[in-house]
Design a protein around this motif. Structure first.
Motif, short mmCIF file in Angstrom:
data_model
loop_
_atom_site.label_atom_id
_atom_site.label_comp_id
_atom_site.label_asym_id
_atom_site.label_seq_id
_atom_site.Cartn_x
_atom_site.Cartn_y
_atom_site.Cartn_z
N TYR A 16 0.85 -1.44 -0.14
CA TYR A 16 0.05 -0.10 -0.04
C TYR A 16 0.90 1.40 0.04
CZ TYR A 16 -4.14 -2.87 0.76
OH TYR A 16 -5.04 -3.91 0.55
N TRP A 19 2.05 1.87 -3.39
CA TRP A 19 1.14 2.20 -4.15
C TRP A 19 0.95 3.77 -3.80
CZ3 TRP A 19 -4.16 3.40 -2.72
CH2 TRP A 19 -5.03 3.99 -3.85
N MET A 23 1.15 6.61 -6.81
CA MET A 23 0.22 7.61 -7.19
C MET A 23 0.40 8.95 -7.09
SD MET A 23 -2.41 6.04 -8.45
CE MET A 23 -3.53 7.32 -8.40
N ALA A 55 1.63 2.93 -10.73
CA ALA A 55 0.56 3.27 -9.95
C ALA A 55 -0.64 2.38 -10.43
CB ALA A 55 0.08 4.73 -10.46
N LEU A 58 0.36 -1.55 -9.10
CA LEU A 58 0.36 -1.61 -7.82
C LEU A 58 -0.94 -1.33 -7.07
CD1 LEU A 58 3.80 0.19 -6.84
CD2 LEU A 58 3.49 -2.24 -6.76
N GLY A 59 -1.77 -0.55 -7.60
CA GLY A 59 -3.31 -0.36 -7.28
C GLY A 59 -4.13 -1.61 -7.57
N CYS A 62 -2.80 -4.21 -4.94
CA CYS A 62 -3.56 -4.11 -3.58
C CYS A 62 -5.00 -4.60 -3.46
CB CYS A 62 -3.71 -2.50 -3.39
SG CYS A 62 -1.89 -1.72 -2.95
#
Length: 144
Positions: A16, A19, A23, A55, A58-59, A62
């Motif tokens: 997190y 990410w 972002m 971004a 990794l999002g 998550c």
């Protein structure tokens, strides 16, 4: 929260964090380019090529709880970090200007305008890639 959920949460915290950094860096780059109207140099474009997918990747990781993301996110973050390190060297004069990849038509990789809020953009990028790489390296095994 039982021990299993607590372990899953702690295993996902580095993911997190990675990410959130990706972002913030992506939104920052878009703000600099689209709102402030500052055209990115060649090296900035290469760093964006590495950061923008991070971004998204990794999002999704998550949402899925996918620690295998390290396999494909680490190469992007390490490559982007290497480019940011080179860019920082150019910016601070540690790398000779004659090896700068910037062209006459575009912005210079070492221009004084390469700052935001007084901080050099290449350094901000380097810190972001380093933080993402560190967070990915700290991730524990896969979550279920």
């Amino acid at each position: 929260m039982d021990d299993r959920n607590a372990a899953a949460l702690s295993a996902g915290m580095p993911l997190y964090a990675a990410w959130l950094v990706a972002m913030a860096a992506t939104l920052g780059a878009l703000f600099i380019g689209e709102v402030l109207g500052q055209m990115p140099c060649v090296l900035c474009w290469y760093q964006r090529i590495a950061m923008f997918p991070l971004a998204l990747i990794l999002g999704i990781a998550c949402l899925q709880g996918d620690s295998a993301v390290r396999t494909y996110a680490l190469p992007l973050s390490i490559t982007g970090g290497a480019i940011a390190l080179w860019h920082s060297g150019l910016y601070f004069g540690l790398v000779p200007q004659r090896v700068a990849p910037c062209v006459k038509d575009g912005p210079s990789c070492t221009d004084a305008a390469m700052t935001i809020a007084g901080l050099p953009i290449p350094i901000l990028s380097l810190v972001a890639f380093a933080a993402i790489t560190l967070a990915l390296a700290l991730m524990k095994g896969s979550r279920t």
